[in-house]
Design an enzyme around this catalytic site. Structure first.
Site, PDB file in Angstrom:
ATOM      1  N   CYS A  74     -17.872  41.565 -32.098  1.00  0.00           N
ATOM      2  CA  CYS A  74     -17.590  40.429 -32.950  1.00  0.00           C
ATOM      3  C   CYS A  74     -17.068  39.223 -32.438  1.00  0.00           C
ATOM      4  CB  CYS A  74     -16.719  40.928 -34.091  1.00  0.00           C
ATOM      5  SG  CYS A  74     -16.937  40.017 -35.493  1.00  0.00           S
ATOM      6  N   HIS A 173     -18.045  46.438 -35.154  1.00  0.00           N
ATOM      7  CA  HIS A 173     -16.925  46.792 -34.538  1.00  0.00           C
ATOM      8  C   HIS A 173     -17.022  48.257 -34.212  1.00  0.00           C
ATOM      9  CE1 HIS A 173     -14.291  43.377 -35.367  1.00  0.00           C
ATOM     10  NE2 HIS A 173     -15.101  42.956 -36.331  1.00  0.00           N
ATOM     11  N   GLU A 175     -15.150  50.114 -32.550  1.00  0.00           N
ATOM     12  CA  GLU A 175     -13.863  50.567 -32.307  1.00  0.00           C
ATOM     13  C   GLU A 175     -13.338  51.020 -33.449  1.00  0.00           C
ATOM     14  OE1 GLU A 175     -14.836  47.461 -32.083  1.00  0.00           O
ATOM     15  OE2 GLU A 175     -13.451  45.909 -32.895  1.00  0.00           O
TER      16      GLU A 175
HETATM   17  N1  GLN Z   1     -15.206  35.484 -37.861  1.00  0.00           N
HETATM   18  C1  GLN Z   1     -14.575  35.810 -36.577  1.00  0.00           C
HETATM   19  C2  GLN Z   1     -14.664  34.601 -35.721  1.00  0.00           C
HETATM   20  O1  GLN Z   1     -15.101  33.739 -35.650  1.00  0.00           O
HETATM   21  C3  GLN Z   1     -14.914  37.041 -36.237  1.00  0.00           C
HETATM   22  C4  GLN Z   1     -14.750  38.052 -37.089  1.00  0.00           C
HETATM   23  C5  GLN Z   1     -14.296  39.331 -36.294  1.00  0.00           C
HETATM   24  O2  GLN Z   1     -14.077  39.656 -35.127  1.00  0.00           O
HETATM   25  N2  GLN Z   1     -14.217  40.471 -37.025  1.00  0.00           N
HETATM   26  O3  GLN Z   1     -14.038  34.794 -34.692  1.00  0.00           O
END
Ligand code: GLN
Length: 194
Positions: A74, A173, A175
């Protein structure tokens, strides 16, 4: 484990169950001691700021250029992207994967959702993926392998897992779900690189 911001604890738990010795990295000296790096989910603008102020931006870029294995989930995917769309103008990344990612791509009304993703190279069926304000990948260079796409719904076909050499990134994710297959896949990548 890059431990500047984000869901570090969840990744450390998943790595501990994947039979590796994982430890937090916050300083350049700690980076020098690890063989591979995981970048957590969280907020890429915060990770970027902290990486600059902790003096880690250039050392991590250099380790990546030298071939270190890195997995980013992410926000970690955003940190690995060569190009970020809808980022903050001063947002930095570690570069590495020749891809363009769009932050918060899945839309405003649905901040988070779950969906199935088939991941090329990971056996055992579809991955039940959790997306939280997740990015997607809009473009990849020739050396990037697309490993997974959203399989159904409005955003079907969107690229959410990629690999380039020793670098791995997912928009979701693993994790958070207790499914260790992505972490184990990464550990295997690290072993093969060694
Ligand atoms: N929207 C977040 C960002 O721009 C990422 C979101 C996440 O890691 N769950 O970093």
């Amino acid at each position: 484990m890059l431990a500047l911001q984000g869901d570090v604890r969840e990744h450390l738990a998943a790595l501990a169950e994947s039979d590796v010795l994982a430890r937090p990295v916050r300083r350049p000296e700690e980076l020098a001691e690890v063989e591979a790096l995981v970048i957590p989910g969280g907020e890429s603008t915060a990770i970027s700021n902290l990486a600059v102020s902790f003096g880690l931006l250039d050392p991590i870029r250099k380790r990546i250029a030298d071939g270190m294995s890195v997995y980013g989930s992410c926000a970690g995917m955003i940190m690995l992207a060569a190009k970020v769309l809808d980022g903050r103008p001063d947002q930095e990344s570690f570069q590495g994967i020749d891809m363009t990612v769009r932050r918060n791509a899945f839309g405003r009304q649905v901040d988070s959702f779950e969906g199935d993703v088939t991941i090329d190279g990971i056996a055992g069926g579809d991955f039940h993926a959790v997306f939280i304000r997740a990015p997607w990948v809009e473009e990849v260079g020739d050396d990037v392998r697309v490993l997974g796409r959203v399989s159904g719904g409005r955003d079907a076909g969107r690229i959410v897992a990629v690999r380039q050499g020793n670098l791995l990134a997912t928009a979701f994710h693993p994790e958070l779900t207790g499914d260790l297959r992505v972490h184990r896949y990464f550990v295997e990548m690290v072993r093969q690189a060694a």
